[in-house]
Every structure is written in C-alpha cells, then in structure tokens.
Design an enzyme around this catalytic site. Structure first.
Site, PDB file in Angstrom:
ATOM      1  CB  SER A 181      -0.962  -0.041   1.186  1.00  7.44           C
ATOM      2  OG  SER A 181      -2.018   0.872   1.010  1.00  7.44           O
ATOM      3  CG  ASP A 207      -6.474  -3.348  -3.883  1.00  9.79           C
ATOM      4  OD1 ASP A 207      -7.325  -2.668  -3.273  1.00  9.79           O
ATOM      5  OD2 ASP A 207      -5.246  -3.243  -3.696  1.00  9.79           O
ATOM      6  CG  HIS A 266      -5.266  -2.965  -0.086  1.00  8.73           C
ATOM      7  ND1 HIS A 266      -4.640  -2.440  -1.196  1.00  8.73           N
ATOM      8  CD2 HIS A 266      -4.752  -2.311   0.985  1.00  8.73           C
ATOM      9  CE1 HIS A 266      -3.787  -1.503  -0.811  1.00  8.73           C
ATOM     10  NE2 HIS A 266      -3.830  -1.406   0.498  1.00  8.73           N
TER      11      HIS A 266
END
Length: 636
Positions: free
Chosen positions: A218, A355, A386
């Site tokens: 991320s 995601d 994710h």
C-alpha cells in the site's frame, strides 16, 4: 637433534598451529548461503537475541517544516552481529512508511460529506490529530524475521513529518521521494547520518555493501517506487505490493470525484491528517539557532501547525479540486508515471484484481511503462483484495539476484506474468508469457434493448435498438441493481449463458453515447458475472469482473470539464479496471450502466436521468482467443 633444529621445529609447529586456528576461524565465519538461486536461512544469523539494533537520523536535501534547517529522517537498523565482529558486509532490505508511529483516530466528520449535488461546495470536515507512538530505537519489526536470517540487513525509516522524522507529509510530494533517496545515499556513503535529530555524532554505514532492495504494501509499496523514480545509485530492485502510483487515480476516475473502496468521502487531505504523527517540536528547534526566520509566520506554535497551514490548508486545498475532479498540475506532481525516466531498478509488481481500495490499474500502468523502458520487470496478480505479496520464494530470488549478485537467470525467464487462478493458493501462481495475455484479442460487444428488465450483449451489430433511460438513485447498491429482475435505476445487458469457460485478460474499454437531463451526472459501469453467487462463502466481489467510473463533463478532456447541455448526446469513452479472470461455463457476462455508485461516488439527490443511445454504445472486451473463441461459447 641440535638446539637450533629444535628451535626451528618449535617455530614451524607454532606457525602451523596458528595457520590451522586462523583457517578454522575463517571457516567458521558466517556467510550467506544460497541454494536453487535463493538465500537460505543461516543459523548463525538466526539469533534475534544477538541482532544489533540501533537508530539514527539521516540528513536530507530539503526543508519542509519551516525551521530553516535540512530535514532529518529517523532510520532504524537491524543487522546480524557478525557485521560488527567479523567485518561482514551485507545488502539491505529497506521499508519506509508514514504509518510506523501511529495514525489519526476514526472520528465523526473526518471524511468529506458525499451527500450533495455535483459541483457543489462541501461543508468543512474535522481535522483529527495523531498521537505519536513508539520509542527509540525500534521503528518497526516488519521484514526482519524473514530477511535477517537469510543474510540481509533490514532498515526502516519514517516518512517526512511522521514519527521522529522531521519535515512535512505531502502525500506524494517530492520530499517523499527524496527522503528514501537520502537514506540510500547514506547507506552508500553519499549522505550524512547522525545519532540525534539535532546535532549529534556522525554515523557511518560501514556494515553494508550498499546494495538496497525495497518492498512494502500500500503506502509502504508506493514509497519504493517513489525512491526508484529518483534514479538513486544503490537501489537495485523494488517489489511494491498494491502501491498507489497516482493519487489522482486513487481519488478520481476519468474526471469524476470517486472515493477508494471502503473509505467513502476520503480525499488526499484526509490521508494527510491520518498520517501526520510528527512535527510537534517548536518551529525554532533551540534558542541558539541562527536562521533567517522572516518566512515563518509568527502564529505557528510548532512544526505540525506550520505543515497543516502550508501543505494541507494551502497546497492541498487549492490543488485537489473536489468541485470539478479535473486533472491538474497538483495531481500531475503526484503521479509517479510522470517521474519514471531516471528509474533503473529492477521491478517486480504485485497486486490483487479485486483490490477496490488501490485498484489494479495502479500496478499495471507502472509495469507497462517499465517494460517499455527496457527495465527488468515482472508482475504478480492474484484474485483477492488489497495487499498480498508474491510468494516468498519469488521475492527471495529477486533479492538474491540483485542484492547478492547470485545469477539465477531472472532476466531470461520466458514468463513475465504470474497470475493466481481462481481457487488456487497465493503461492501457486500460473505462469504466462506476459500480462495482458498475448493471446487476448479485443472483442466488440453491442447492446440490444430490454429495459427495465435486461437487454443483450452480442458480437453481431444488431439493427437499430433505440434509446433507453435510467433514473439515478444512490440508495441502491451496485449489487442490488445487478441482482434486480426489474428496475429503472440501471441498464443491464447480458450475454447468453456460456457453454464454455471464457478467459478475459487485459483492460476492457467502453464507449457510451448518452444524454443527461442535468448539467452534471455520475457515470458508473460494472461488468458482472451472473447469476449472483448466493453461497454462504460468497463475497460481493465474486461476481464483479471489473468496474469503472467517469464524469461525462470530461468527455473531451481530462483537464477541463464542461457542463452538459441537457438532452444533448455525448460520446464518453474510458477504460475499466484491468482484469484477468476465467468466467465459468453456465454463467452470463453482464454489462451494467448506472449513475451514482453508493460505495464510491458522491450522492446527489435522486432523480437525474441518463439516456443511453444503444446503437452508439459498445464494450470492447479482451478475450483470450479473440472473437472466434468467444463466439464458440454461444455455438455461433
């Protein structure tokens, strides 16, 4: 034997003994071990109680907190003790993050209110403050247990304006690229490190070879790419996992204000508040400081207040433009695709096709550009949400090749893409020559009428089908609209039931010829697999093939939107999210066109009407085997 001979014999024996001891000691020195192109766990390194852990502050080339001094980044090091006692030099696995020192609390009003008309001003949101967590010298324990036993040093650093790192968070600004660059420069002797944030003794990285690999998920996956775009020497390889590669693509879609999945109403200033855990010191660090402080407004009591005013309340407020959603210089400066020219690090991308937070386009656009630049690159995609790094064996090979210099032939692998197929385990991806699948060809699907029930999708262009109208109502979720047998809040077009599996690989594109009865409207598109999976283990995303959103006001330009003339038809063309999915026999592929998406878009008052000209609307779907293969599944 003479006395002289005895003396010579004694000396010889002594020398042989010393040589033997030195040889044994040399043999006992711990070194990395490799097998099948991977670094192995070495027991001498797998001793957590003996690892050396220390922290320091690396001086950068920028000042973003207004104190007139170059910002210093807080850096933590974890290394095998042999790097201290045996002169062992090892490469570095480096992860940097804005999250290590804590994040803002989830309080009412922190997100933007999405219930208002398009183009309307929004009421002010709440600005929570972060209470900084953590103590020196430990910044994070991530990556350590995996890589230190395999013969690496692990380094962490807090991003600018977070934790004990000085400066201001900019959420994609230049300092977030230059900060990890400074750390890598320090590891290679080109920047200075100190024991303290101010003053302190100099610290040198004598224990490393200077070769660095970066990874993270991320935001922590964004920053390796940010560092790589500087072209810094020593950064040999990066493995970003679900990275946000463009903050415009994270908070907007084709001109439309669109939230990341699960965070309705979030925007770049919300993320700024979420990570801003630093900047508590006085604006002037000590009474002996001699700086030109004429540029520092006297109202700022500390660096956090200064950063809030200069970055969040000035730069972000003026640049992010929640009114039009247009692409501008502010967003262009936070798009790493624009900065890739200096990049030379090898690249292994990783992302999930489901995601809906950091969407799969983020990795694909960078992978494609890096490939076009001739960089060594591969991509790993899975069918989950994710996060989700590549298998440890794959990461190990990449780090082994580029950091230890063990040739395991990564550059010559015939497969550039690794896709975890539906139902398979994350560590059992299927190898493909590339992504998209080179055998995928564009198949154009046309629409046949059917509202308020369902129309059809066909590869044969039908005779005139006319126009159909939907009525916007954000009260209904996308799932509810896709499952509805009859509704005037969406248009749904489906293929016949598939008689064979269909493999989609690539980026679908849609062209919609539409008119609105108002000057502005949301436009949302879902590609779904029907009938909906009602099993207890099913997730909403099980039936979603891909999605996309657009602002019809940006039909001609992403940088300049123009109000729609009610009743006038416009051609709106845009990409849906990349996908690689096998739709099973027995299912139908459905194209759903609607207006406001309850989970992602603004929520204007229901009632806006969108009229779609079916004859001017079509979907281009990348199908493995092309039109011939696709038609076979319907017996055509």
């Amino acid at each position: 034997m003479t006395q002289h001979s005895k003396f010579k014999t004694a000396i010889l024996t002594f020398c042989l003994t010393i040589t033997t001891v030195l040889s044994v000691v040399a043999q006992e020195k711990a070194t990395p071990i490799f097998k099948d192109g991977e670094a192995q766990i070495v027991e001498a390194f797998n001793t957590p109680d003996k690892w050396i852990r220390h922290d320091l502050f690396v001086e950068t080339t920028f000042d973003t907190d207004g104190d007139g001094k170059l910002d210093r980044m807080h850096v933590g090091v974890t290394r095998p003790y042999q790097t201290e006692t045996e002169g062992l030099k090892l490469p570095v696995i480096y992860e940097t993050s804005p999250y290590y020192a804590g994040v803002a609390p989830d309080v009412d009003g922190v997100f933007w209110d999405v219930k208002h008309e398009l183009g309307a001003m929004e009421k002010a949101r709440v600005h929570p403050e972060v209470t900084r967590l953590g103590e020196r010298p430990i910044i994070s324990n991530s990556q350590i247990q995996t890589w230190v036993p395999r013969g690496y040093i692990v380094v962490h650093s807090s991003s600018p304006g977070t934790g004990l790192s000085q400066g201001s968070p900019t959420v994609g600004g230049d300092n977030e690229s230059l900060a990890p660059k400074a750390v890598i420069d320090w590891l290679n002797g080109r920047a200075k490190g100190y024991t303290e944030a101010y003053g302190g003794e100099e610290v040198e990285a004598f224990w490393t070879t200077g070769k660095v690999g970066m990874t993270g998920t991320s935001y922590n996956g964004t920053l390796p790419l940010a560092a790589a775009t500087t072209g810094v020497e020593g950064l040999e390889v990066i493995i970003p996992v679900a990275p946000n590669t463009s903050y415009y693509h994270y908070y907007r879609s084709n001109g439309l204000v669109r939230s990341p999945g699960g965070y309705l109403g979030e925007d770049i200033d919300v993320l700024y508040d979420y990570i801003h855990s630093g900047g508590e010191e006085s604006i002037i660090p000590n009474s002996n400081a001699t700086i030109n402080d004429a540029h520092i407004p006297k109202a700022f009591k500390n660096k956090r207040a200064y950063s809030n005013a200069m970055v969040r309340d000035m730069e972000m407020k003026n640049g992010m433009d929640r009114i039009t959603g247009d692409y501008n210089d502010f967003w262009a400066g936070r798009d790493y695709l624009n900065d890739m020219a200096p990049m030379k690090a090898a690249l292994l991308m990783a992302h999930g096709f489901n995601d809906w937070n950091v969407m799969p386009e983020h990795s694909y656009r960078i992978y494609k550009k890096a490939k076009d630049m001739g960089l060594t690159t591969q991509i790993y995609y899975h069918q989950f949400g994710h996060g989700g790094p590549p298998p440890i064996s794959m990461m190990n090979k990449w780090f082994t090749q580029y950091l230890h210099g063990i040739d395991n032939d990564i550059e010559n692998e015939p497969h550039k893409a690794w896709i975890v197929r539906e139902g398979d385990k994350m560590d059992e991806p299927t190898a493909y020559k590339d992504y998209p699948n080179p055998e995928a060809k564009p198949v154009t699907l046309h629409l046949t009428s059917g509202t308020p029930k369902t129309g059809g999708l066909t590869t044969t262009k039908p005779t005139k089908q006319g126009k159909e109208t939907l009525v916007d109502n954000y009260s209904f979720t996308g799932e509810a609209l896709a499952r509805a047998e009859i509704t005037n809040h969406r248009l749904l077009f489906v293929t016949p039931k598939l008689t064979k599996d269909v493999h989609i690989s690539g980026v679908p594109q849609i062209t919609i010829k539409l008119a609105s009865n108002k000057p502005a409207a949301n436009l949302s598109v879902w590609l779904v697999s029907l009938p909906w999976n009602d099993s207890r283990r099913a997730k909403t995303t099980d039936n979603i093939i891909t999605r996309g959103w657009a602002d019809p006001q940006n039909h001609k330009s992403l940088t300049e939107s123009k109000p729609l003339k009610p009743g006038k038809f416009y051609d709106v063309t845009f990409d849906l999210q990349p996908d690689d999915q096998i739709i099973k026999a027995g299912q139908q592929i459905g194209l759903m066109i609607f207006s406001s998406d309850k989970e992602f878009t603004l929520h204007p008052k229901p009632g806006t009407e969108l009229t779609v000209d079916l004859d001017g609307t079509y979907l281009v779907l990348p199908v493995v085997g092309g039109a011939d293969s696709f038609n076979e599944v319907f017996g055509n």
